[in-house]
Enzyme design. Structure first.
Site, PDB file in Angstrom:
ATOM      1  N   ASP A 107       0.878  -1.172   0.000  1.00 24.23           N
ATOM      2  CA  ASP A 107       0.000   0.000   0.000  1.00 24.23           C
ATOM      3  C   ASP A 107       0.906   1.210   0.000  1.00 24.23           C
ATOM      4  OD1 ASP A 107      -2.710   0.976  -0.068  1.00 24.23           O
ATOM      5  OD2 ASP A 107      -2.328   1.839   1.894  1.00 24.23           O
ATOM      6  N   SER A 108       0.526   2.203  -0.760  1.00 24.91           N
ATOM      7  CA  SER A 108       1.398   3.362  -0.891  1.00 24.91           C
ATOM      8  C   SER A 108       0.586   4.623  -1.089  1.00 24.91           C
ATOM      9  CB  SER A 108       2.370   3.170  -2.059  1.00 24.91           C
ATOM     10  OG  SER A 108       1.651   2.959  -3.270  1.00 24.91           O
TER      11      SER A 108
END
Length: 203
Positions: free
Chosen positions: A76-77
């Site tokens: 996740d970014s």
């Protein structure tokens, strides 16, 4: 052969992961390639939390389809802007709303920072990876790239917030959308996280 399920169908992301985690005998597959459907609600308040949600959901779904556990990698970014208290953060992809797109997200970011001077526009891209092995063991790796938000979009090579992000690595002179993908991978938050994960797995 070690099979690793990547909890995404993003071809570019898969290519980057395959290149970075070039362990002999490792075979990577997307959800689609594995015949797995997994789309959990990403409702954690951190990148690590959302990555773990995706990894565990994909692992459970894959086990049901394949009949045996497989290693899973999820990430996740997003973008964290200091002047906005870390926003958009985990809401980076939907900053302008659930129906928003890159253009809408960038427009909202510029509007939110319209009165913020250059010296106070510091920001960073953050990527957190969660790797769960066949036996359930977990590794977490976090990578960042520091920079600042520009005053206008520049470049056509990137996506998301890339046209607004001026990495410190380039002395604030070029956005991530003004360099090649190879150059971007060399300094990117995901690239940094992958290099750390490779080191952890090698040890």
């Amino acid at each position: 052969m070690k099979q690793v399920l990547i909890a995404t169908n993003n071809a570019h992301k898969v290519d980057e992961i395959r290149t970075a985690l070039d362990f002999e005998g490792w075979e990577f597959m997307t959800l689609k390639e594995a015949g797995v459907v997994s789309d959990p609600a990403e409702d954690a308040d951190s990148f690590e939390g959302n990555a773990r949600i995706k990894a565990r959901a994909a692992r459970d779904a894959a086990c049901a389809v394949l009949g045996h556990p497989v290693a899973v990698l999820a990430d996740d970014s997003g973008l964290a802007v200091d002047a906005l208290g870390g926003a958009p953060g985990v809401y980076s992809s939907r900053y302008a709303g659930e129906d928003g797109d890159d253009a809408a997200n960038n427009a909202k970011l510029l509007a939110e920072l319209s009165d913020v001077p250059a010296a106070e526009r510091s920001a960073r891209f953050v990527c957190t990876l969660v790797f769960i092995d066949e036996d359930g063991g977990e590794q977490v790796a976090r990578g960042t790239v520091e920079g600042a938000i520009g005053f206008e979009e520049r470049g056509s090579e990137g996506f998301g917030y890339d046209p607004l992000f001026l990495p410190d690595e380039f002395a604030g002179e070029r956005t991530l959308a003004e360099v090649s993908q190879e150059r971007k991978n060399g300094i990117s938050h995901r690239g940094n996280a992958l290099r750390l994960l490779k080191k952890q797995l090698s040890e």
